[in-house]
Design a protein around this motif. Structure first.
Motif, PDB file in Angstrom:
ATOM      1  N   UNK A  74      41.087  58.266  17.478  1.00 30.22           N
ATOM      2  CA  UNK A  74      40.549  57.016  18.002  1.00 30.22           C
ATOM      3  C   UNK A  74      40.487  55.905  16.948  1.00 30.22           C
ATOM      4  N   UNK A  75      40.320  56.277  15.705  1.00 34.24           N
ATOM      5  CA  UNK A  75      40.189  55.251  14.660  1.00 34.24           C
ATOM      6  C   UNK A  75      41.362  55.291  13.671  1.00 34.24           C
ATOM      7  N   UNK A  76      42.504  55.787  14.110  1.00 38.88           N
ATOM      8  CA  UNK A  76      43.664  55.973  13.239  1.00 38.88           C
ATOM      9  C   UNK A  76      44.071  54.676  12.537  1.00 38.88           C
ATOM     10  N   UNK A  77      44.180  53.588  13.273  1.00 39.00           N
ATOM     11  CA  UNK A  77      44.641  52.328  12.675  1.00 39.00           C
ATOM     12  C   UNK A  77      43.669  51.822  11.614  1.00 39.00           C
ATOM     13  N   UNK A  78      42.389  51.897  11.892  1.00 46.75           N
ATOM     14  CA  UNK A  78      41.392  51.452  10.914  1.00 46.75           C
ATOM     15  C   UNK A  78      41.407  52.334   9.674  1.00 46.75           C
ATOM     16  N   UNK A  79      41.517  53.638   9.884  1.00 49.12           N
ATOM     17  CA  UNK A  79      41.565  54.554   8.746  1.00 49.12           C
ATOM     18  C   UNK A  79      42.830  54.345   7.907  1.00 49.12           C
ATOM     19  N   UNK A  80      43.937  54.058   8.584  1.00 45.52           N
ATOM     20  CA  UNK A  80      45.191  53.821   7.868  1.00 45.52           C
ATOM     21  C   UNK A  80      45.081  52.566   6.995  1.00 45.52           C
ATOM     22  N   UNK A  81      44.491  51.489   7.525  1.00 44.56           N
ATOM     23  CA  UNK A  81      44.288  50.257   6.743  1.00 44.56           C
ATOM     24  C   UNK A  81      43.381  50.525   5.544  1.00 44.56           C
ATOM     25  N   UNK A  82      42.322  51.294   5.774  1.00 42.90           N
ATOM     26  CA  UNK A  82      41.379  51.626   4.711  1.00 42.90           C
ATOM     27  C   UNK A  82      42.081  52.421   3.609  1.00 42.90           C
ATOM     28  N   UNK A  83      42.863  53.412   4.012  1.00 41.78           N
ATOM     29  CA  UNK A  83      43.583  54.237   3.051  1.00 41.78           C
ATOM     30  C   UNK A  83      44.591  53.395   2.257  1.00 41.78           C
ATOM     31  N   UNK A  84      45.292  52.492   2.932  1.00 38.66           N
ATOM     32  CA  UNK A  84      46.269  51.637   2.247  1.00 38.66           C
ATOM     33  C   UNK A  84      45.587  50.716   1.237  1.00 38.66           C
ATOM     34  N   UNK A  85      44.404  50.251   1.565  1.00 36.05           N
ATOM     35  CA  UNK A  85      43.671  49.363   0.659  1.00 36.05           C
ATOM     36  C   UNK A  85      43.266  50.092  -0.619  1.00 36.05           C
ATOM     37  N   UNK A  86      42.972  51.377  -0.505  1.00 38.57           N
ATOM     38  CA  UNK A  86      42.544  52.172  -1.656  1.00 38.57           C
ATOM     39  C   UNK A  86      43.701  52.864  -2.369  1.00 38.57           C
ATOM     40  N   UNK A  87      44.921  52.703  -1.916  1.00 39.06           N
ATOM     41  CA  UNK A  87      46.079  53.388  -2.497  1.00 39.06           C
ATOM     42  C   UNK A  87      46.271  52.966  -3.954  1.00 39.06           C
ATOM     43  N   UNK A  88      46.086  53.884  -4.916  1.00 38.40           N
ATOM     44  CA  UNK A  88      46.198  53.522  -6.331  1.00 38.40           C
ATOM     45  C   UNK A  88      47.602  53.077  -6.734  1.00 38.40           C
ATOM     46  N   UNK A  89      48.607  53.443  -5.966  1.00 30.88           N
ATOM     47  CA  UNK A  89      49.968  53.028  -6.298  1.00 30.88           C
ATOM     48  C   UNK A  89      50.123  51.515  -6.208  1.00 30.88           C
ATOM     49  N   UNK A  90      49.305  50.869  -5.373  1.00 32.44           N
ATOM     50  CA  UNK A  90      49.361  49.408  -5.245  1.00 32.44           C
ATOM     51  C   UNK A  90      48.871  48.708  -6.504  1.00 32.44           C
TER      52      UNK A  90
END
Length: 191
Positions: free
Chosen positions: A122-138
């Motif tokens: 149900x919250x896949x899109x929000x979790x994906x955005x959150x994970x991308x924001x914290x991605x250390x590779x960025x």
């Protein structure tokens, strides 16, 4: 600034870090105002060691076009976004960085463990955005300031995505004339 290279710093080092950090910020974000703060154990002028207090006075009294000085910042306000250049020695800076990284990893791991499959769906899109924001590779690539040419050191264990982000940052600092900005604003011993 600094995130671990210089464990002990004097006042000139910290003032130079504010200039180099502001020049870097302007090179990466040319339309934003660089806002500098000194990492300290309190926001009151009386707190901190003599090096921090003297640096505060120097930055507070110096007027320039490169940055706005916003005084002290405590560790719990680093992520608020009110300042974008935080000046400290390498010892305190490295502790702040590793604490932030550890907190981000803890939150991500705890979310994964506590969410059931239905809530993840149900919250896949929000979790994906959150994970991308914290991605250390960025955020891969340590920018070494104070050298005569741009240097971005990529983490040895990064993948192609992280390495591409390092190259992109290097490209931005070259196009943003980082070295010229630093050289034209640093005060040398001779002048």
């Amino acid at each position: 600034l600094d995130l671990g290279a210089n464990i002990e710093c004097n006042e000139k080092n910290l003032v130079d870090f504010s200039i180099m950090g502001s020049a870097l910020h302007k090179a990466l974000f040319p339309n934003e105002t660089s806002k500098v703060a000194l990492l300290n154990i309190g926001s009151e002028e009386l707190k901190g060691n003599n090096i921090i207090k003297n640096t505060y006075q120097t930055l507070n009294n110096r007027k320039n076009n490169l940055y706005e000085f916003h005084g002290y910042i405590e560790g719990n306000y680093i992520m608020d976004g009110n300042v974008n250049v935080i000046v400290t020695d390498g010892f305190s800076g490295n502790i702040a960085l590793k604490t932030a990284e550890g907190t981000a990893n803890f939150i991500t791991k705890s979310l994964k463990e506590s969410l059931n499959k239905l809530s993840v769906i149900l919250s896949y899109r929000s979790l994906k955005k959150f994970k991308e924001k914290l991605d250390p590779r960025k955020y891969n690539g340590a920018i070494l300031l104070g050298l005569q040419k741009p240097v971005v050191k990529s983490h040895g264990s990064t993948d192609a995505v992280g390495f591409a982000h390092s190259i992109n940052v290097c490209n931005k600092i070259v196009k943003g004339n980082l070295i010229d900005k630093i050289q034209s604003n640093l005060i040398t011993v001779d002048g």
